[in-house]
Design a protein around this motif. Structure first.
Motif, PDB file in Angstrom:
ATOM      1  N   HIS A  15      32.549  49.734  39.953  1.00  0.00           N
ATOM      2  CA  HIS A  15      33.084  50.735  38.753  1.00  0.00           C
ATOM      3  C   HIS A  15      32.250  49.592  37.395  1.00  0.00           C
ATOM      4  CE1 HIS A  15      35.056  51.330  42.354  1.00  0.00           C
ATOM      5  NE2 HIS A  15      36.119  52.721  41.163  1.00  0.00           N
ATOM      6  N   LEU A  16      31.730  48.647  37.424  1.00  0.00           N
ATOM      7  CA  LEU A  16      31.003  48.024  35.878  1.00  0.00           C
ATOM      8  C   LEU A  16      30.594  49.363  35.207  1.00  0.00           C
ATOM      9  CD1 LEU A  16      29.939  43.959  37.551  1.00  0.00           C
ATOM     10  CD2 LEU A  16      32.434  44.922  35.809  1.00  0.00           C
ATOM     11  N   ASP A  17      29.895  50.527  35.381  1.00  0.00           N
ATOM     12  CA  ASP A  17      28.934  51.572  34.907  1.00  0.00           C
ATOM     13  C   ASP A  17      30.104  51.414  34.185  1.00  0.00           C
ATOM     14  OD1 ASP A  17      30.272  51.956  36.990  1.00  0.00           O
ATOM     15  OD2 ASP A  17      28.344  53.798  36.811  1.00  0.00           O
ATOM     16  N   GLU A  18      31.213  51.677  34.510  1.00  0.00           N
ATOM     17  CA  GLU A  18      32.312  52.392  33.319  1.00  0.00           C
ATOM     18  C   GLU A  18      32.786  51.324  31.968  1.00  0.00           C
ATOM     19  OE1 GLU A  18      35.937  53.670  35.290  1.00  0.00           O
ATOM     20  OE2 GLU A  18      34.034  54.246  37.270  1.00  0.00           O
ATOM     21  N   VAL A  19      32.763  49.786  32.534  1.00  0.00           N
ATOM     22  CA  VAL A  19      32.530  49.384  31.020  1.00  0.00           C
ATOM     23  C   VAL A  19      33.080  49.210  29.718  1.00  0.00           C
ATOM     24  CG1 VAL A  19      33.077  46.857  30.295  1.00  0.00           C
ATOM     25  CG2 VAL A  19      34.162  47.284  32.464  1.00  0.00           C
ATOM     26  N   THR A  20      33.458  49.860  28.698  1.00  0.00           N
ATOM     27  CA  THR A  20      33.010  50.038  27.435  1.00  0.00           C
ATOM     28  C   THR A  20      33.540  48.772  26.485  1.00  0.00           C
ATOM     29  OG1 THR A  20      34.875  50.848  27.242  1.00  0.00           O
ATOM     30  CG2 THR A  20      33.044  52.583  27.738  1.00  0.00           C
ATOM     31  N   CYS A  46      42.813  46.893  29.857  1.00  0.00           N
ATOM     32  CA  CYS A  46      42.089  47.332  30.617  1.00  0.00           C
ATOM     33  C   CYS A  46      40.702  47.385  29.950  1.00  0.00           C
ATOM     34  CB  CYS A  46      42.795  48.913  30.096  1.00  0.00           C
ATOM     35  SG  CYS A  46      42.082  49.932  30.751  1.00  0.00           S
ATOM     36  N   GLN A  47      39.154  47.680  30.474  1.00  0.00           N
ATOM     37  CA  GLN A  47      38.008  47.040  30.469  1.00  0.00           C
ATOM     38  C   GLN A  47      38.055  48.933  30.128  1.00  0.00           C
ATOM     39  OE1 GLN A  47      36.587  44.532  29.704  1.00  0.00           O
ATOM     40  NE2 GLN A  47      38.848  44.184  29.528  1.00  0.00           N
ATOM     41  N   ASN A  48      38.773  49.625  30.168  1.00  0.00           N
ATOM     42  CA  ASN A  48      38.371  50.867  29.951  1.00  0.00           C
ATOM     43  C   ASN A  48      38.643  51.668  28.533  1.00  0.00           C
ATOM     44  OD1 ASN A  48      38.167  51.382  32.505  1.00  0.00           O
ATOM     45  ND2 ASN A  48      36.645  52.725  31.973  1.00  0.00           N
ATOM     46  N   TYR A  67      47.462  51.835  34.839  1.00  0.00           N
ATOM     47  CA  TYR A  67      46.126  52.075  35.910  1.00  0.00           C
ATOM     48  C   TYR A  67      46.646  53.236  36.607  1.00  0.00           C
ATOM     49  CZ  TYR A  67      43.760  52.230  40.799  1.00  0.00           C
ATOM     50  OH  TYR A  67      43.562  52.923  41.834  1.00  0.00           O
ATOM     51  N   GLU A  68      47.730  52.943  36.929  1.00  0.00           N
ATOM     52  CA  GLU A  68      48.369  54.241  37.743  1.00  0.00           C
ATOM     53  C   GLU A  68      48.963  55.978  37.015  1.00  0.00           C
ATOM     54  OE1 GLU A  68      52.098  52.795  39.239  1.00  0.00           O
ATOM     55  OE2 GLU A  68      51.277  51.912  41.019  1.00  0.00           O
ATOM     56  N   ALA A  69      48.570  55.329  35.779  1.00  0.00           N
ATOM     57  CA  ALA A  69      49.098  56.791  34.569  1.00  0.00           C
ATOM     58  C   ALA A  69      47.451  57.076  34.388  1.00  0.00           C
ATOM     59  CB  ALA A  69      49.282  56.524  33.450  1.00  0.00           C
ATOM     60  N   THR A  70      46.589  55.856  33.931  1.00  0.00           N
ATOM     61  CA  THR A  70      45.177  56.266  33.882  1.00  0.00           C
ATOM     62  C   THR A  70      43.492  57.014  34.893  1.00  0.00           C
ATOM     63  OG1 THR A  70      44.623  54.952  33.076  1.00  0.00           O
ATOM     64  CG2 THR A  70      45.471  56.054  31.792  1.00  0.00           C
ATOM     65  N   GLY A  71      44.007  56.353  35.754  1.00  0.00           N
ATOM     66  CA  GLY A  71      43.053  55.853  36.693  1.00  0.00           C
ATOM     67  C   GLY A  71      42.066  54.498  36.454  1.00  0.00           C
ATOM     68  N   HIS A  72      41.805  53.810  35.064  1.00  0.00           N
ATOM     69  CA  HIS A  72      41.054  53.044  34.842  1.00  0.00           C
ATOM     70  C   HIS A  72      41.165  52.460  35.534  1.00  0.00           C
ATOM     71  CE1 HIS A  72      42.276  54.909  29.901  1.00  0.00           C
ATOM     72  NE2 HIS A  72      40.893  55.448  31.197  1.00  0.00           N
ATOM     73  N   PRO A  73      39.969  51.899  36.097  1.00  0.00           N
ATOM     74  CA  PRO A  73      40.496  50.676  37.555  1.00  0.00           C
ATOM     75  C   PRO A  73      39.907  49.350  37.231  1.00  0.00           C
ATOM     76  CG  PRO A  73      38.065  51.594  37.563  1.00  0.00           C
ATOM     77  CD  PRO A  73      39.046  52.598  36.209  1.00  0.00           C
ATOM     78  N   CYS A  87      39.505  45.104  40.085  1.00  0.00           N
ATOM     79  CA  CYS A  87      39.573  46.031  40.122  1.00  0.00           C
ATOM     80  C   CYS A  87      40.203  47.437  41.430  1.00  0.00           C
ATOM     81  CB  CYS A  87      37.664  46.394  40.065  1.00  0.00           C
ATOM     82  SG  CYS A  87      37.912  48.745  40.295  1.00  0.00           S
ATOM     83  N   TYR A  88      41.028  47.696  40.318  1.00  0.00           N
ATOM     84  CA  TYR A  88      42.174  48.448  41.251  1.00  0.00           C
ATOM     85  C   TYR A  88      41.759  48.865  42.093  1.00  0.00           C
ATOM     86  CZ  TYR A  88      46.032  47.372  38.034  1.00  0.00           C
ATOM     87  OH  TYR A  88      46.633  46.433  37.370  1.00  0.00           O
ATOM     88  N   GLU A  89      40.763  49.100  42.236  1.00  0.00           N
ATOM     89  CA  GLU A  89      39.693  50.076  43.141  1.00  0.00           C
ATOM     90  C   GLU A  89      39.276  50.115  44.554  1.00  0.00           C
ATOM     91  OE1 GLU A  89      39.850  53.758  43.181  1.00  0.00           O
ATOM     92  OE2 GLU A  89      41.287  53.943  41.509  1.00  0.00           O
ATOM     93  N   ASP A  90      38.370  48.336  44.034  1.00  0.00           N
ATOM     94  CA  ASP A  90      37.769  47.423  45.436  1.00  0.00           C
ATOM     95  C   ASP A  90      38.782  46.942  45.533  1.00  0.00           C
ATOM     96  OD1 ASP A  90      35.698  49.936  45.357  1.00  0.00           O
ATOM     97  OD2 ASP A  90      34.552  48.709  42.882  1.00  0.00           O
ATOM     98  N   GLN A  91      40.114  46.250  44.677  1.00  0.00           N
ATOM     99  CA  GLN A  91      40.650  45.763  45.501  1.00  0.00           C
ATOM    100  C   GLN A  91      40.301  43.919  45.676  1.00  0.00           C
ATOM    101  OE1 GLN A  91      44.388  46.317  46.768  1.00  0.00           O
ATOM    102  NE2 GLN A  91      43.992  47.305  44.933  1.00  0.00           N
ATOM    103  N   VAL A  92      39.372  43.974  44.113  1.00  0.00           N
ATOM    104  CA  VAL A  92      38.553  42.583  44.272  1.00  0.00           C
ATOM    105  C   VAL A  92      38.350  41.441  42.547  1.00  0.00           C
ATOM    106  CG1 VAL A  92      36.278  44.263  43.422  1.00  0.00           C
ATOM    107  CG2 VAL A  92      36.598  41.751  44.838  1.00  0.00           C
TER     108      VAL A  92
END
Length: 105
Positions: A15-20, A46-48, A67-73, A87-92
């Motif tokens: 998900h690093l490509d989502e960072v702004t 949050c990095q989003n 994270y749960e409300a927005t999906g920002h990982p 990263c919430y999605e990758d658990q890392v």
């Protein structure tokens, strides 16, 4: 980016490509805890979008709720001197080479 063992390969987090470039919505507090009159243990950013929330060791767990409300990982530690990301999605948990702490120690 290198893997945690130092070898080249796939990215640790997908998900690093989502960072702004974000601006923290608080310089040093969890705004939601402040509004409730509660305290927090540690802060995460949050990095989003720059939302600052309290960690899962805190009563309200506002970073995870965000994270749960927005999906920002992706979040990173917003504690002085800490440079780790989660990263919430990758658990890392990981650090990004060349990116230091958001709030210097």
């Amino acid at each position: 980016m290198a893997n945690s063992d130092g070898s080249a390969g796939s990215l640790i987090c997908q998900h690093l490509d989502e960072v702004t470039t974000v601006s923290a919505d608080s310089p040093d507090s969890c705004p939601e805890c402040v509004a409730l009159g509660d305290q927090w243990v540690h802060l995460r950013e949050c990095q989003n979008c720059g939302h600052v929330g309290c960690c899962d060791s805190s009563k309200n767990k506002h970073a995870t709720a965000h994270y749960e409300a927005t999906g920002h990982p992706l979040i990173r530690s917003y504690e002085p001197g800490e440079a780790w990301w989660w990263c919430y999605e990758d658990q890392v948990v990981f650090e990004v080479e060349g990116v230091g702490p958001e709030r210097p120690g």
